[in-house]
Scaffold this active site. Structure first.
Site, PDB file in Angstrom:
ATOM      1  N   ASP A 101       0.786  -1.250   0.000  1.00  0.00           N
ATOM      2  CA  ASP A 101       0.000   0.000   0.000  1.00  0.00           C
ATOM      3  C   ASP A 101       0.816   1.298   0.000  1.00  0.00           C
ATOM      4  OD1 ASP A 101      -1.866  -2.023   0.342  1.00  0.00           O
ATOM      5  OD2 ASP A 101      -2.972  -1.038   1.949  1.00  0.00           O
ATOM      6  N   ASP A 139      -4.788  -0.617  -1.779  1.00  0.00           N
ATOM      7  CA  ASP A 139      -6.140  -0.495  -1.279  1.00  0.00           C
ATOM      8  C   ASP A 139      -6.947   0.122  -2.422  1.00  0.00           C
ATOM      9  OD1 ASP A 139      -7.292  -1.179   1.156  1.00  0.00           O
ATOM     10  OD2 ASP A 139      -6.998   0.794   2.071  1.00  0.00           O
ATOM     11  N   HIS A 196     -10.729   1.062  -2.931  1.00  0.00           N
ATOM     12  CA  HIS A 196     -12.096   1.088  -2.416  1.00  0.00           C
ATOM     13  C   HIS A 196     -13.101   1.650  -3.417  1.00  0.00           C
ATOM     14  CE1 HIS A 196     -10.935  -0.329   1.482  1.00  0.00           C
ATOM     15  NE2 HIS A 196     -10.135   0.685   1.723  1.00  0.00           N
ATOM     16  N   HIS A 223     -16.001   0.797   6.494  1.00  0.00           N
ATOM     17  CA  HIS A 223     -14.584   1.163   6.581  1.00  0.00           C
ATOM     18  C   HIS A 223     -14.402   2.680   6.486  1.00  0.00           C
ATOM     19  CE1 HIS A 223     -10.327   0.218   6.239  1.00  0.00           C
ATOM     20  NE2 HIS A 223     -10.214   0.817   5.072  1.00  0.00           N
ATOM     21  N   HIS A 258     -10.537   7.153   1.590  1.00  0.00           N
ATOM     22  CA  HIS A 258      -9.166   7.040   1.080  1.00  0.00           C
ATOM     23  C   HIS A 258      -9.112   5.976  -0.013  1.00  0.00           C
ATOM     24  CE1 HIS A 258      -9.560   3.932   4.213  1.00  0.00           C
ATOM     25  NE2 HIS A 258      -8.739   3.215   3.452  1.00  0.00           N
ATOM     26  N   LYS A 303      -7.166  -4.741  -3.431  1.00  0.00           N
ATOM     27  CA  LYS A 303      -7.997  -5.275  -2.347  1.00  0.00           C
ATOM     28  C   LYS A 303      -8.915  -4.172  -1.844  1.00  0.00           C
ATOM     29  CE  LYS A 303      -4.338  -4.135   0.986  1.00  0.00           C
ATOM     30  NZ  LYS A 303      -4.931  -3.040   1.748  1.00  0.00           N
ATOM     31  N   CYS A 326      -2.057  -2.400   7.646  1.00  0.00           N
ATOM     32  CA  CYS A 326      -1.927  -3.316   6.507  1.00  0.00           C
ATOM     33  C   CYS A 326      -0.619  -4.109   6.519  1.00  0.00           C
ATOM     34  CB  CYS A 326      -2.122  -2.560   5.203  1.00  0.00           C
ATOM     35  SG  CYS A 326      -3.862  -2.051   5.028  1.00  0.00           S
TER      36      CYS A 326
HETATM   37  C1  VGL Z   1      -4.589   1.072   5.931  1.00  0.00           C
HETATM   38  C2  VGL Z   1      -5.949   2.181   7.382  1.00  0.00           C
HETATM   39  C3  VGL Z   1      -7.025   2.007   6.570  1.00  0.00           C
HETATM   40  C4  VGL Z   1      -3.217   0.590   5.603  1.00  0.00           C
HETATM   41  C5  VGL Z   1      -5.657   0.876   5.102  1.00  0.00           C
HETATM   42  O1  VGL Z   1      -2.864   0.494   4.403  1.00  0.00           O
HETATM   43  O2  VGL Z   1      -2.460   0.301   6.548  1.00  0.00           O
HETATM   44  N1  VGL Z   1      -4.752   1.719   7.079  1.00  0.00           N
HETATM   45  N2  VGL Z   1      -6.870   1.341   5.431  1.00  0.00           N
END
Ligand code: VGL
Length: 194
Positions: free
Chosen positions: A9, A51, A53, A62, A78, A103, A145
């Protein structure tokens, strides 16, 4: 041993100025690039996650839509698919990344194991197919993550190392706790400051 590197990520929204920017995130992007220049040849595969979304819903709770995010299990909007925030940080050289995992489409998904590659392959199948027996991990964020991905990786029975100089976390306390949890799970921390 046959090794894989996970790059978790390293996206604009998780770096400074992003929707959920973590301190040190941009530096991690550049440092992973430097690491790859020197070490990519040692890996059978370099797998990066994003990530990814949905824009039109709260992704299974989330995204905090009706209240302030608690930064534990609800978050500001995000990494919405196909937006600049979801792109890899520009300091991350993606040339040496050989598999891309997405994901979190409509759901919270902290671990890279919750995603599939752009070819539609699940991660366990990819790791088995390439006979990977060692996994190194870098990326964002340490306490979410990276932690979830490392725990899932070690649960597959492989030797797992997290590069502590190539990660950054949301909050200092939860990041320190994540390192303890990882170590207790049998994950190697390199370097290990304890
Ligand atoms: C993450 C918070 C929310 C991460 C992803 O990539 O660590 N943290 N979504």
């Amino acid at each position: 041993m046959v090794a894989a590197l996970f790059v978790i990520d390293v996206q604009n929204d998780f770096t400074e100025g992003g929707a959920l920017g973590v301190a040190g995130g941009a530096a991690v992007a550049g440092d992973i690039t430097n690491y790859l220049w020197a070490n990519a040849e040692h890996y059978c595969v370099v797998i990066a996650s994003r990530d990814w979304h949905d824009a039109n819903n709260d992704n299974g709770g989330h995204f905090a839509t009706d209240a302030e995010p608690n930064f534990v299990d609800t978050w500001p909007v995000h990494c919405v698919a196909n937006t600049d925030g979801a792109e890899y940080h520009p300091a991350l050289n993606t040339q040496q990344i050989s598999a891309h995992v997405r994901k979190g489409q409509g759901v919270p998904a902290y671990s890279i194991f919750e995603g599939v590659t752009d070819d539609g392959e699940a991660l366990p199948a990819l790791l088995d197919r390439l006979e990977i027996d060692r996994i190194d991990i870098a990326g964002l964020a340490t306490d979410y993550c990276v932690l979830a991905s490392a725990l899932d990786a070690v649960a597959t029975g492989r030797k797992v190392t997290v590069f502590t100089d190539l990660i950054a976390g949301v909050a200092p306390e939860s990041s320190a706790a994540a390192l303890v949890t990882m170590k207790q799970a049998g994950i190697m921390l390199v370097p290990d400051d304890e």
